[in-house]
Write an enzyme that holds these catalytic residues in place. Structure first.
Site, PDB file in Angstrom:
ATOM      1  N   PHE A  12       0.827  -1.208   0.000  1.00 36.10           N
ATOM      2  CA  PHE A  12       0.000   0.000   0.000  1.00 36.10           C
ATOM      3  C   PHE A  12       0.867   1.267   0.000  1.00 36.10           C
ATOM      4  O   PHE A  12       0.807   2.083  -0.948  1.00 36.10           O
ATOM      5  CB  PHE A  12      -0.932  -0.082   1.224  1.00 36.10           C
ATOM      6  CG  PHE A  12      -1.389   1.219   1.783  1.00 36.10           C
ATOM      7  CD1 PHE A  12      -1.941   2.201   0.953  1.00 36.10           C
ATOM      8  CD2 PHE A  12      -1.287   1.473   3.143  1.00 36.10           C
ATOM      9  CE1 PHE A  12      -2.386   3.410   1.482  1.00 36.10           C
ATOM     10  CE2 PHE A  12      -1.728   2.670   3.676  1.00 36.10           C
ATOM     11  CZ  PHE A  12      -2.272   3.653   2.844  1.00 36.10           C
ATOM     12  N   ILE A  13       1.688   1.434   0.989  1.00 32.14           N
ATOM     13  CA  ILE A  13       2.499   2.663   1.065  1.00 32.14           C
ATOM     14  C   ILE A  13       3.589   2.621  -0.007  1.00 32.14           C
ATOM     15  O   ILE A  13       3.850   3.609  -0.695  1.00 32.14           O
ATOM     16  CB  ILE A  13       3.117   2.845   2.469  1.00 32.14           C
ATOM     17  CG1 ILE A  13       2.009   2.896   3.538  1.00 32.14           C
ATOM     18  CG2 ILE A  13       3.975   4.123   2.522  1.00 32.14           C
ATOM     19  CD1 ILE A  13       2.515   2.939   4.982  1.00 32.14           C
ATOM     20  N   ASP A  32      10.200  -7.225  -3.264  1.00 30.36           N
ATOM     21  CA  ASP A  32       8.967  -7.572  -2.544  1.00 30.36           C
ATOM     22  C   ASP A  32       8.757  -9.072  -2.657  1.00 30.36           C
ATOM     23  O   ASP A  32       9.037  -9.648  -3.711  1.00 30.36           O
ATOM     24  CB  ASP A  32       7.778  -6.810  -3.171  1.00 30.36           C
ATOM     25  CG  ASP A  32       6.598  -6.675  -2.223  1.00 30.36           C
ATOM     26  OD1 ASP A  32       6.106  -7.724  -1.761  1.00 30.36           O
ATOM     27  OD2 ASP A  32       6.201  -5.543  -1.949  1.00 30.36           O
ATOM     28  N   THR A  36       2.158  -9.706   1.359  1.00 31.22           N
ATOM     29  CA  THR A  36       0.989  -8.840   1.586  1.00 31.22           C
ATOM     30  C   THR A  36       0.863  -7.811   0.466  1.00 31.22           C
ATOM     31  O   THR A  36      -0.208  -7.265   0.263  1.00 31.22           O
ATOM     32  CB  THR A  36       1.041  -8.116   2.953  1.00 31.22           C
ATOM     33  OG1 THR A  36       2.157  -7.231   2.955  1.00 31.22           O
ATOM     34  CG2 THR A  36       1.173  -9.098   4.096  1.00 31.22           C
ATOM     35  N   GLY A  37       1.952  -7.550  -0.230  1.00 34.57           N
ATOM     36  CA  GLY A  37       1.901  -6.631  -1.370  1.00 34.57           C
ATOM     37  C   GLY A  37       1.187  -7.297  -2.537  1.00 34.57           C
ATOM     38  O   GLY A  37       1.023  -8.519  -2.565  1.00 34.57           O
ATOM     39  N   ASP A  55      12.661 -12.245  -0.666  1.00 39.71           N
ATOM     40  CA  ASP A  55      12.257 -12.121   0.733  1.00 39.71           C
ATOM     41  C   ASP A  55      13.417 -11.532   1.530  1.00 39.71           C
ATOM     42  O   ASP A  55      14.555 -12.005   1.408  1.00 39.71           O
ATOM     43  CB  ASP A  55      11.918 -13.538   1.244  1.00 39.71           C
ATOM     44  CG  ASP A  55      11.219 -13.508   2.583  1.00 39.71           C
ATOM     45  OD1 ASP A  55      11.725 -12.841   3.511  1.00 39.71           O
ATOM     46  OD2 ASP A  55      10.167 -14.162   2.695  1.00 39.71           O
ATOM     47  N   ILE A  56      13.128 -10.527   2.335  1.00 41.42           N
ATOM     48  CA  ILE A  56      14.220  -9.880   3.081  1.00 41.42           C
ATOM     49  C   ILE A  56      14.854 -10.804   4.129  1.00 41.42           C
ATOM     50  O   ILE A  56      15.909 -10.485   4.660  1.00 41.42           O
ATOM     51  CB  ILE A  56      13.785  -8.547   3.755  1.00 41.42           C
ATOM     52  CG1 ILE A  56      12.548  -8.749   4.627  1.00 41.42           C
ATOM     53  CG2 ILE A  56      13.558  -7.470   2.703  1.00 41.42           C
ATOM     54  CD1 ILE A  56      12.204  -7.536   5.491  1.00 41.42           C
ATOM     55  N   TYR A 143       4.332  -6.648  17.312  1.00 46.44           N
ATOM     56  CA  TYR A 143       4.528  -5.760  16.162  1.00 46.44           C
ATOM     57  C   TYR A 143       5.260  -4.488  16.589  1.00 46.44           C
ATOM     58  O   TYR A 143       6.246  -4.071  15.959  1.00 46.44           O
ATOM     59  CB  TYR A 143       3.171  -5.399  15.525  1.00 46.44           C
ATOM     60  CG  TYR A 143       3.305  -4.344  14.449  1.00 46.44           C
ATOM     61  CD1 TYR A 143       3.769  -4.671  13.187  1.00 46.44           C
ATOM     62  CD2 TYR A 143       2.991  -3.001  14.719  1.00 46.44           C
ATOM     63  CE1 TYR A 143       3.921  -3.696  12.205  1.00 46.44           C
ATOM     64  CE2 TYR A 143       3.136  -2.029  13.746  1.00 46.44           C
ATOM     65  CZ  TYR A 143       3.606  -2.380  12.491  1.00 46.44           C
ATOM     66  OH  TYR A 143       3.766  -1.408  11.536  1.00 46.44           O
ATOM     67  N   LYS A 147       9.083  -3.182  15.407  1.00 44.96           N
ATOM     68  CA  LYS A 147       9.334  -1.911  14.731  1.00 44.96           C
ATOM     69  C   LYS A 147      10.302  -1.057  15.547  1.00 44.96           C
ATOM     70  O   LYS A 147      11.144  -0.334  14.994  1.00 44.96           O
ATOM     71  CB  LYS A 147       8.010  -1.184  14.493  1.00 44.96           C
ATOM     72  CG  LYS A 147       7.229  -1.760  13.333  1.00 44.96           C
ATOM     73  CD  LYS A 147       7.953  -1.448  12.016  1.00 44.96           C
ATOM     74  CE  LYS A 147       7.319  -2.020  10.795  1.00 44.96           C
ATOM     75  NZ  LYS A 147       7.998  -1.628   9.556  1.00 44.96           N
TER      76      LYS A 147
HETATM   77  C1  UD1 Z   1      -0.907   0.088  14.467  1.00 41.55           C
HETATM   78  C2  UD1 Z   1      -0.043   1.336  14.592  1.00 41.55           C
HETATM   79  C3  UD1 Z   1       0.230   1.911  13.224  1.00 41.55           C
HETATM   80  C4  UD1 Z   1       0.762   0.846  12.295  1.00 41.55           C
HETATM   81  C5  UD1 Z   1      -0.221  -0.296  12.202  1.00 41.55           C
HETATM   82  C6  UD1 Z   1       0.309  -1.403  11.312  1.00 41.55           C
HETATM   83  C7  UD1 Z   1      -0.686   2.306  16.739  1.00 41.55           C
HETATM   84  C8  UD1 Z   1      -1.232   3.496  17.422  1.00 41.55           C
HETATM   85  N1  UD1 Z   1      -0.685   2.336  15.401  1.00 41.55           N
HETATM   86  O1  UD1 Z   1      -2.159   0.469  14.029  1.00 41.55           O
HETATM   87  O2  UD1 Z   1       1.174   2.961  13.317  1.00 41.55           O
HETATM   88  O3  UD1 Z   1       0.921   1.381  11.020  1.00 41.55           O
HETATM   89  O4  UD1 Z   1      -0.393  -0.810  13.512  1.00 41.55           O
HETATM   90  O5  UD1 Z   1      -0.557  -2.467  11.226  1.00 41.55           O
HETATM   91  O6  UD1 Z   1      -0.237   1.371  17.351  1.00 41.55           O
HETATM   92  N2  UD1 Z   1     -10.494  -1.483  14.883  1.00 41.55           N
HETATM   93  C9  UD1 Z   1     -11.868  -1.608  14.988  1.00 41.55           C
HETATM   94  N3  UD1 Z   1     -12.524  -2.334  14.054  1.00 41.55           N
HETATM   95  C10 UD1 Z   1     -11.895  -2.939  13.004  1.00 41.55           C
HETATM   96  C11 UD1 Z   1     -10.491  -2.811  12.887  1.00 41.55           C
HETATM   97  C12 UD1 Z   1      -9.814  -2.068  13.850  1.00 41.55           C
HETATM   98  O7  UD1 Z   1     -12.478  -1.078  15.929  1.00 41.55           O
HETATM   99  O8  UD1 Z   1     -12.569  -3.577  12.175  1.00 41.55           O
HETATM  100  C13 UD1 Z   1      -9.780  -0.650  15.873  1.00 41.55           C
HETATM  101  C14 UD1 Z   1      -8.565  -1.294  16.498  1.00 41.55           C
HETATM  102  O9  UD1 Z   1      -8.902  -2.088  17.599  1.00 41.55           O
HETATM  103  C15 UD1 Z   1      -7.764  -0.045  16.898  1.00 41.55           C
HETATM  104  C16 UD1 Z   1      -8.109   0.969  15.804  1.00 41.55           C
HETATM  105  O10 UD1 Z   1      -9.303   0.492  15.207  1.00 41.55           O
HETATM  106  O11 UD1 Z   1      -8.202   0.442  18.148  1.00 41.55           O
HETATM  107  C17 UD1 Z   1      -7.036   1.088  14.748  1.00 41.55           C
HETATM  108  O12 UD1 Z   1      -6.708  -0.206  14.310  1.00 41.55           O
HETATM  109  P1  UD1 Z   1      -5.767  -0.474  13.038  1.00 41.55           P
HETATM  110  O13 UD1 Z   1      -6.256   0.321  11.908  1.00 41.55           O
HETATM  111  O14 UD1 Z   1      -5.640  -1.949  12.881  1.00 41.55           O
HETATM  112  O15 UD1 Z   1      -4.406   0.169  13.418  1.00 41.55           O
HETATM  113  P2  UD1 Z   1      -3.506   0.174  14.786  1.00 41.55           P
HETATM  114  O16 UD1 Z   1      -3.502  -1.162  15.407  1.00 41.55           O
HETATM  115  O17 UD1 Z   1      -3.853   1.372  15.558  1.00 41.55           O
END
Ligand code: UD1
Length: 312
Positions: A12-13, A32, A36-37, A55-56, A143, A147
């Protein structure tokens, strides 16, 4: 013209970065493993880049790909907090061992600089907001830890071997090409797809958790600036917008945008989930001359437009 190697360039990015590099007439190679890409992400530019499926985790195989490279943008990783909770060993192998391989290969090929995609998740449950890079990291998931380890390796490689590195702590990047059909994707792509398909989104927890949702073009811009910015070397820098929204606010915005009155379902809080996230972007402004140009609501609209045109 400079030569860029983008690891994870089919993602994606990564594919958004590849597009911008080509737009700027740079030479691009992508590494890549397509785990996931997706090849479709590069479909429009395939004849203008060198693509290497590798693969890295395989240092011998990736080593030669770093020859004659000016800048390495290292995005290849297994994203997702819940994936890492379910399978910490694979996340560790890809994100830590793989990053170490990338740094070793870059060092030995004498590349000018490596820019690494680090993560806001490193802050974890540190209670202080907004997040400043000097705050103590408190990772809550494998995760986040992987990172964080990656950025420590970057800083160390700069000190130990003189390899220029910059680690960018991305804050919840969203936008076109974030795959809504992966269970491990970002929440906004899942929610937008649900609105378009007439499904009910699920909020994990009460919906009062907040994120500094950052539209992808802002992250692309910061990343390209980090490749050449003087003064950024050896640093860890937040890349966000400086705003934050709760999931409940996000649903209210989507209801307005789609002219719907969706009431989400609720599920249990996800393991390893961060409660609040909000970037202080002073360092990015100072060292990258970065300014978030696309604000959240505009980004959400653009993402919805893309999804409307693409999703089935
Ligand atoms: C985390 C990292 C982010 C990173 C990403 C990679 C943090 C603050 N952020 O994202 O920098 O790029 O991992 O995967 O740690 N949620 C719902 N319903 C859904 C899906 C998610 O409520 O269907 C909620 C999750 O529980 C969470 C929020 O939405 O509270 C964001 O989730 P998500 O988009 O998966 O990202 P992070 O886990 O925050």
């Amino acid at each position: 013209m400079a030569r860029y190697l983008v690891t994870g360039g089919s993602g994606f990015i990564g594919s958004n970065i590849v597009d911008e590099l080509l737009h700027r007439n740079q030479e691009v190679a992508v590494l890549d493993n397509l785990s996931t890409g997706r090849k479709e992400n590069l479909a429009g530019v395939r004849d203008r880049i060198a693509f290497h499926e590798a693969d890295i985790r395989d240092l011998d195989k990736i080593r030669p790909l770093f020859q004659n490279t000016d800048y390495v943008i290292h995005l290849a990783a297994l994203p997702s907090v819940p994936r890492s909770v379910a399978d910490p060993i694979t996340s560790n192998a890809v994100n830590i061992d793989g990053t170490l391989n990338v740094l070793v290969a870059a060092r030995d090929a004498k590349v000018k600089r490596v820019v690494f995609a680090a993560s806001s998740s490193a802050y974890g449950d540190n209670p202080v907001l907004p997040r400043v890079e000097t705050h103590m990291p408190r990772p809550l998931s494998p995760y986040a830890l992987t990172k964080l380890a990656g950025e420590y390796y970057c800083v160390m490689f700069t000190r130990l071997y003189g390899l220029e590195t910059v680690a960018l702590r991305y804050f919840n990047i969203f936008g076109p090409r974030q795959n809504p059909d992966s269970p491990y994707t970002g929440v906004l792509s899942i929610f937008i797809a649900a609105y378009l398909r007439g499904q009910t989104p699920t909020i994990f927890g009460d919906g009062e958790q907040s994120r500094d949702f950052t539209f992808v073009s802002n992250a692309v811009d910061a990343t390209l600036r980090a490749c050449t910015a003087e003064g950024a070397v050896g640093k860890v820098i937040n890349v966000g917008t400086g705003d934050r929204y709760t999931l409940n606010q996000t649903v209210a915005l989507l209801n307005k945008m789609f002219s719907k009155q969706v009431t989400p379902d609720h599920g249990p809080v996800r393991q390893g989930d961060v409660r609040e996230s909000h970037a202080d972007i002073t360092l990015a402004r100072q060292f990258l001359s970065y300014e978030p140009l696309v604000r959240f609501e505009d980004g959400l609209r653009r993402t919805a437009d893309w999804a409307r045109a693409t999703l089935r």
